[in-house]
Motif scaffolding. Structure first.
Motif, mmCIF file in Angstrom:
data_model
loop_
_atom_site.group_PDB
_atom_site.id
_atom_site.type_symbol
_atom_site.label_atom_id
_atom_site.label_comp_id
_atom_site.label_asym_id
_atom_site.label_seq_id
_atom_site.Cartn_x
_atom_site.Cartn_y
_atom_site.Cartn_z
ATOM 1 N N SER B 37 0.781 -1.021 -0.229
ATOM 2 C CA SER B 37 -0.319 0.215 0.568
ATOM 3 C C SER B 37 0.622 1.479 -0.026
ATOM 4 O O SER B 37 0.543 2.588 -0.830
ATOM 5 C CB SER B 37 -1.018 0.408 0.772
ATOM 6 O OG SER B 37 -1.635 -0.957 1.094
ATOM 7 N N VAL B 115 -10.661 4.337 4.474
ATOM 8 C CA VAL B 115 -9.491 3.524 3.686
ATOM 9 C C VAL B 115 -9.318 2.356 4.787
ATOM 10 O O VAL B 115 -8.048 1.480 4.980
ATOM 11 C CB VAL B 115 -7.827 4.431 4.036
ATOM 12 C CG1 VAL B 115 -7.761 5.414 2.813
ATOM 13 C CG2 VAL B 115 -7.770 5.145 4.949
ATOM 14 N N ARG B 119 -8.337 -1.238 3.815
ATOM 15 C CA ARG B 119 -7.732 -1.815 4.970
ATOM 16 C C ARG B 119 -8.025 -3.063 5.553
ATOM 17 O O ARG B 119 -7.060 -3.686 5.511
ATOM 18 C CB ARG B 119 -7.001 -0.895 5.984
ATOM 19 C CG ARG B 119 -6.551 -1.816 6.923
ATOM 20 C CD ARG B 119 -4.435 -1.966 6.647
ATOM 21 N NE ARG B 119 -4.206 -1.047 5.716
ATOM 22 C CZ ARG B 119 -3.572 -1.170 4.416
ATOM 23 N NH1 ARG B 119 -3.190 -2.457 4.164
ATOM 24 N NH2 ARG B 119 -2.924 -0.233 3.107
ATOM 25 N N TRP B 174 -5.849 9.674 -0.554
ATOM 26 C CA TRP B 174 -5.373 7.757 -0.520
ATOM 27 C C TRP B 174 -6.274 7.458 -0.978
ATOM 28 O O TRP B 174 -6.364 6.291 -0.805
ATOM 29 C CB TRP B 174 -4.907 8.489 0.887
ATOM 30 C CG TRP B 174 -4.464 7.342 1.661
ATOM 31 C CD1 TRP B 174 -4.031 5.752 1.111
ATOM 32 C CD2 TRP B 174 -4.325 7.562 3.343
ATOM 33 N NE1 TRP B 174 -3.691 5.105 2.411
ATOM 34 C CE2 TRP B 174 -4.558 6.137 3.086
ATOM 35 C CE3 TRP B 174 -4.690 7.836 3.985
ATOM 36 C CZ2 TRP B 174 -3.979 4.908 5.075
ATOM 37 C CZ3 TRP B 174 -4.410 7.792 5.402
ATOM 38 C CH2 TRP B 174 -3.798 5.831 5.794
ATOM 39 N N GLN B 178 -6.183 3.036 -2.076
ATOM 40 C CA GLN B 178 -5.914 2.250 -1.752
ATOM 41 C C GLN B 178 -7.688 0.902 -2.460
ATOM 42 O O GLN B 178 -7.206 0.116 -1.696
ATOM 43 C CB GLN B 178 -6.154 2.038 0.212
ATOM 44 C CG GLN B 178 -5.797 1.087 0.575
ATOM 45 C CD GLN B 178 -5.724 1.570 2.176
ATOM 46 O OE1 GLN B 178 -4.367 1.834 2.846
ATOM 47 N NE2 GLN B 178 -6.343 1.079 2.919
#
Lengths: 221, 242
Positions: B37, B115, B119, B174, B178
């Motif tokens: 990542s 995120v 994740r 971001w 991601q």
């Protein structure tokens, strides 16, 4: 004083406890809605407020916030607990991410079968005393003379590290025996007025989960 | 060595190291793991980086002895004079520094929620290769279920409600980087996973055409392939795992 945040979780520490600490330290009043059965959690999921069907959920500033770290980041940034600039933020993030790794181990410990408990406790104590606490002891040593972990001002790192220390001490009372600087740090931070208040009986701080409650909690999730 | 030769060699070294000083240096295995990542985010931001791959126990022990690993763990990224550890700390720093973290607190809050969601999905896939064949079958079903029932519907809805090209605000963040990473990882395991998500299909096409990302997706880039047997063997050797 008006309530600024509403917390949805079960009546225990879990992933919500660090959020309670940070809100308390930031001086943000909060109300808590506890669910006790799986049905109540399902109802919450069906209501559409849980972005990923998970708790913690914190209603704050018009948002239904989920994801523990997102919530903590928001509270910290809003209440000036996240350092003065990017590099301080980077240090704070490194320190708190590590405490969260340790917290996760502590949080999962009661869910171990009884046969595995002793070994798991030894693992957690080993990580705390050989990996995490030496790093923080060294940080305090390097910044000798300063009261706080980062940037000479109070930050979320000074809340989250003591929170973890206190939980570790519940598991092993003498866990700070080899860390005199952390002992001093913990004593100083515990005297901070908002933290002192949060540590007193009657606050919204939650206690360790009772053994007999574990099956019930596991049923919820 | 003659004095002038020494001088010019030192000058050469100084120039080289000042050129290198700008580039982040990544310490990890030659594989995706938790570092991937970070590679994605640096690449998307157009930041060149160099890598040192851990292959032996001795390399790891040297890093430990040098005090380079704050919590004895990798990923570690040397960046802007810091030896950063903890994946999220590193990602947060890169995102904030390179204008990929939204324009205010509330955009940041949305990005953080998104995120954290991707994740969790990426982490399911990250550990997949460690499982036995039976466990892998179960994990594959879980990955598919989570992707299609929990995570992708959320991002499909965000794109629908938001009505713009990106998940948050009006520019790449971001969260977008991601998400595209997660989508491509799931597609490697379940190729039809986006079949019920038309907006995510468009999103994927658009984001993959952004020049920095397009470059990262080409062969020869620093993007790593999915883990294989040798990756597992190396990691176990470096960390002394049985």
């Amino acid at each position: 004083m008006s309530v600024k945040a509403k917390l949805h979780y079960f009546n225990g520490r879990g992933r919500m406890e660090t959020i309670r600490w940070l809100l308390a330290v930031a001086g943000v009043e909060f109300e808590e809605y506890f669910f006790e059965t799986r049905e109540e959690l399902i109802k919450l999921q069906q209501s559409g407020v849980l972005l990923f069907q998970q708790v913690p959920l914190v209603e704050i500033d018009g948002m239904n916030m989920v994801q523990t770290r997102a919530i903590l980041n928001y509270i910290a940034a809003k209440h000036n607990l996240y350092g003065k600039h990017l590099k301080e933020r980077a240090l704070i993030d490194m320190y708190v991410e590590a405490t969260m790794d340790l917290n996760d181990l502590v949080m999962c410990h009661p869910m171990q079968p009884p046969e595995g408990r002793e070994k798991n406790l030894a693992l957690i104590v080993d990580k705390a005393t050989n990996r995490y606490f030496p790093a923080y002891e060294k940080v305090i040593l390097k910044d000798h003379g300063q009261d706080y972990l980062v940037g000479n001002q109070f930050s979320r790192a000074d809340v989250q590290v003591p929170e973890t220390i206190l939980m570790m001490e519940e598991m092993k009372p003498d866990i700070l025996a080899k860390f005199p600087l952390l002992q001093g740090f913990k004593a100083r931070i515990s005297n901070n007025p908002t933290i002192k208040k949060f540590l007193q009986p009657g606050s919204q701080r939650k206690s360790e989960i009772e053994e007999k409650m574990i099956p019930q909690v596991m049923k919820i999730f | 060595m003659e004095f002038t030769e020494l001088e010019s060699s030192l000058r050469e070294q100084a120039i080289r190291s000042s050129l290198m000083a700008g580039k982040p240096k990544l310490y990890y295995f030659n594989g995706r793991g938790r570092m991937e990542s970070i590679r994605w985010l640096l690449a998307a931001a157009g930041i060149e980086f160099v890598e040192e791959f851990l292959e032996t126990r001795e390399q790891y022990e040297k890093l430990l002895q040098d005090g380079a690993l704050l919590f004895q763990q990798v990923p570690m990224v040397e960046i802007d004079g810091m030896k950063m550890v903890q994946t999220r700390a590193i990602l947060g720093y890169i995102a904030a520094k390179h204008n990929l973290y939204g324009k205010d607190l509330k955009e940041r809050a949305l990005i953080d929620m998104y995120v954290e969601g991707t994740r969790d999905l990426i982490d399911l896939i990250r550990v997949h290769h460690k499982f036995s064949p039976e466990e892998q079958e179960k994990n594959l079903a879980l990955i598919n279920e989570r992707a299609t029932a929990r995570y992708f519907p959320v991002y499909e809805k965000v794109l629908k409600d938001h009505g713009t090209e990106f998940l948050v605000g009006n520019q790449l963040t971001w969260a977008d980087v991601q998400l595209i990473e997660a989508i491509l990882m799931v597609e490697e395991k379940v190729s039809t996973v986006l079949s019920k998500f038309p907006l995510l299909q468009d999103f994927k096409t658009r984001i993959c055409n952004i020049p920095t990302i397009k470059k990262f997706l080409q062969p020869g880039s620093q993007r790593k392939p999915p883990p294989d047997e040798s990756y597992v063997v190396t990691a176990n050797r470096v960390f002394n795992r049985k």
